[in-house]
Scaffold this motif. Structure first.
Motif, PDB file in Angstrom:
ATOM      1  N   LEU A 275      28.228  38.364  43.997  1.00  0.00           N
ATOM      2  CA  LEU A 275      27.410  37.447  43.212  1.00  0.00           C
ATOM      3  C   LEU A 275      27.822  37.474  41.741  1.00  0.00           C
ATOM      4  CD1 LEU A 275      23.926  38.093  44.850  1.00  0.00           C
ATOM      5  CD2 LEU A 275      25.744  36.529  45.544  1.00  0.00           C
TER       6      LEU A 275
ATOM      7  N   ALA B   7      30.222  34.726  39.496  1.00  0.00           N
ATOM      8  CA  ALA B   7      29.827  34.250  38.178  1.00  0.00           C
ATOM      9  C   ALA B   7      30.975  34.372  37.179  1.00  0.00           C
ATOM     10  CB  ALA B   7      28.613  35.040  37.686  1.00  0.00           C
TER      11      ALA B   7
ATOM     12  N   SER C 260      23.422  35.728  36.812  1.00  0.00           N
ATOM     13  CA  SER C 260      23.668  36.437  38.065  1.00  0.00           C
ATOM     14  C   SER C 260      23.243  37.890  37.965  1.00  0.00           C
ATOM     15  CB  SER C 260      25.149  36.336  38.437  1.00  0.00           C
ATOM     16  OG  SER C 260      25.522  34.989  38.610  1.00  0.00           O
TER      17      SER C 260
ATOM     18  N   CYS D  30      20.120  29.986  41.774  1.00  0.00           N
ATOM     19  CA  CYS D  30      21.544  30.284  41.978  1.00  0.00           C
ATOM     20  C   CYS D  30      21.906  30.291  43.459  1.00  0.00           C
ATOM     21  CB  CYS D  30      21.886  31.639  41.364  1.00  0.00           C
ATOM     22  SG  CYS D  30      21.859  31.660  39.563  1.00  0.00           S
TER      23      CYS D  30
ATOM     24  N   SER E  38      15.772  34.597  44.196  1.00  0.00           N
ATOM     25  CA  SER E  38      16.922  33.849  43.688  1.00  0.00           C
ATOM     26  C   SER E  38      16.575  32.418  43.309  1.00  0.00           C
ATOM     27  CB  SER E  38      18.053  33.833  44.732  1.00  0.00           C
ATOM     28  OG  SER E  38      17.637  33.211  45.918  1.00  0.00           O
TER      29      SER E  38
END
Length: 484
Positions: free
Chosen positions: A86, A90, A433, A472, A482
């Motif tokens: 993750l 980013a 993130s 995200c 999230s």
């Protein structure tokens, strides 16, 4: 083929240097040019492995295996991507949109992206024109080519028993399931390797699934160490890769440094050849890269793990669980190629020494610096395993037990990739993130305060990325927040 792989590591250093000021960029670009000359002027020995024609069938099989492993590991998000991806997604997204240097603002403080960016720079440059999905596809292609070439040379070093040796090499792991069974019973976590909270030597599948940016330079350095031990390459090629790999993984390079020093001492009769001197000069030209990677690095957590209470028991247990393979190699040393004996011994010493000191939020030093030594240990162990007759003897039985028990760790990693649902690629920035995944620990391994930047790095941009309050990964199975 080998030279092309090393050149790929050089290329990303040139890409980063373009973002420096002229004072920082000039030596790096000059070093890349000199290193490229030394690389492509190398001539392998006649009748050697590198002089042989490429075995197209074996290479195609190794390349297919590389693509399969990296796709299962989450690259391009065709399968489930582990949580570490993750933040890495980013970084790729930010570099694709804005290039390097890259700046952030968080709670009134300005930061520079200061991280080992080697894996990201070429895919991000491609993604700048092909879009974020194009960047992810380019990263998959880059990593698969590097991994495929590495596996190809492992297969060629293995000879006639390439297939079983490659299988054992890929499945190499410690006996992580044993302490997990003692702690948790049958209610096992799907990631077995954090059976203690202080040290981890990652299995090979874990390395590829979670941290290919560290695994690939660590594996390539170890491969070149094996080739050097067998006199297939000269020290100059290894020195070039070492300097170029710092931008991918400085911690993997830390683990490789004593091994390279050991090999250099053994080759002291040729240490001052013109190629080695030129390679040393090229390596010194990468000093701006090394300095960039250490900007504000004192903020990263570090210290002596050996000073903590109960370390002696933890250390003994850790060694017995993670590298019992070393005892097998001692018992069956006559089955190891004589050229590899000293290198294997040096790798065992490095693995015995690494747990004493920690560096990084999760003791990244042990996890990453161990990779070159674990590669050599895995190769040697796999070679012993495939050459030991299955005659019911004690050695064969112990080897079989280690292989079967240790296979649980990569099996659990592969199971998670196949069972957990995939989720879409995100374009959220690094700060966002981080805040959505692990806000308890500030990412000092990615960010350096702007006021600590040296003048040679170049002018700072006024553009700043900040925390974004948007979704995200709305479909992520393990991040209920999230959407926030």
């Amino acid at each position: 083929m080998l030279q092309a792989g090393v050149f790929a590591f050089l290329l990303c250093n040139a890409a980063l240097a373009i973002g420096f000021g002229a004072v920082g960029a000039a030596p790096v670009l000059a070093g890349c040019a000199l290193a490229a000359f030394l690389l492509f002027s190398f001539r392998p020995k006649a009748e050697g492995l590198l002089a042989a024609p490429i075995d197209a069938r074996t290479f195609a099989a190794c390349l297919a295996l590389a693509f399969a492993l990296l796709l299962l590991g989450g690259e391009t998000h065709l399968f489930y991507a582990n949580l570490d991806w993750l933040v890495r997604d980013a970084v790729l997204s930010d570099l694709t949109r804005q290039g390097f240097p890259l700046f952030y603002r968080y709670e009134g403080q300005d930061y520079l992206l200061r991280a080992p960016l080697g894996m990201y720079l070429i895919p991000a440059a491609i993604g700048h024109y092909a879009g974020l999905v194009g960047a992810h596809i380019a990263m998959l292609a880059q990593n698969a080519l590097l991994l495929g070439v590495c596996l190809y040379f492992i297969a060629k070093l293995a000879g006639a028993r390439a297939a079983p040796l490659l299988a054992l090499f890929i499945l190499f792991s410690g006996l992580d399931i044993l302490p997990q069974l003692l702690h948790e019973g049958l209610d096992l976590p799907d990631h077995l390797e954090w059976w203690n909270s202080s040290i981890q030597y990652s299995s090979h599948v874990t390395q590829l699934f979670w941290v290919p940016n560290h695994a690939l330079p660590g594996w390539w350095t170890a491969l070149l160490l094996l080739l050097l031990a067998r006199e297939e390459i000269d020290l100059a090629l290894l020195a070039i890769l070492f300097a170029a790999s710092l931008l991918w993984s400085p911690l993997a390079a830390v683990g490789a440094a004593p091994l390279i020093g050991f090999c250099a001492l053994r080759l002291r009769h040729a240490l001052f050849s013109w190629r080695n001197i030129a390679a040393a000069a090229a390596g010194l030209s990468f000093l701006p890269i090394a300095l960039y990677l250490t900007i504000d690095a004192e903020s990263v957590k570090h210290g002596w793990l050996a000073a903590t209470p109960g370390f002696a028991l933890l250390y003994l247990t850790f060694i017995l669980v993670e590298i019992p393979h070393a005892a097998i190699l001692v018992a069956a040393r006559d089955k190891i190629a004589k050229s590899d004996h000293a290198l294997v011994a040096a790798c065992v010493i490095v693995l015995l020494a690494l747990p004493f000191y920690y560096f990084g939020p999760n003791n990244d030093l042990a996890m990453r610096a161990s990779m070159p030594a674990l590669f050599v240990l895995a190769f040697a162990f796999a070679g012993v395993a495939v050459s030991t007759p299955r005659d019911g003897g004690r050695l064969a039985s112990i080897i079989s037990a280690i292989v079967i028990v240790s296979a649980a760790t990569p099996a659990m990693e592969i199971k998670r990739a196949l069972v957990s649902p995939a989720f879409a690629i995100s374009d959220c920035d690094l700060l966002t993130s981080w805040r959505k995944t692990d806000p308890s620990i500030f990412p000092t391994n990615y960010l350096a305060r702007v006021e600590t930047l040296p003048a040679w790095l170049g002018a700072t941009s006024e553009a700043r990325l900040e925390f974004e309050r948007r979704s995200c990964w709305p479909a992520h199975p393990h991040l209920p927040d999230s959407r926030k």
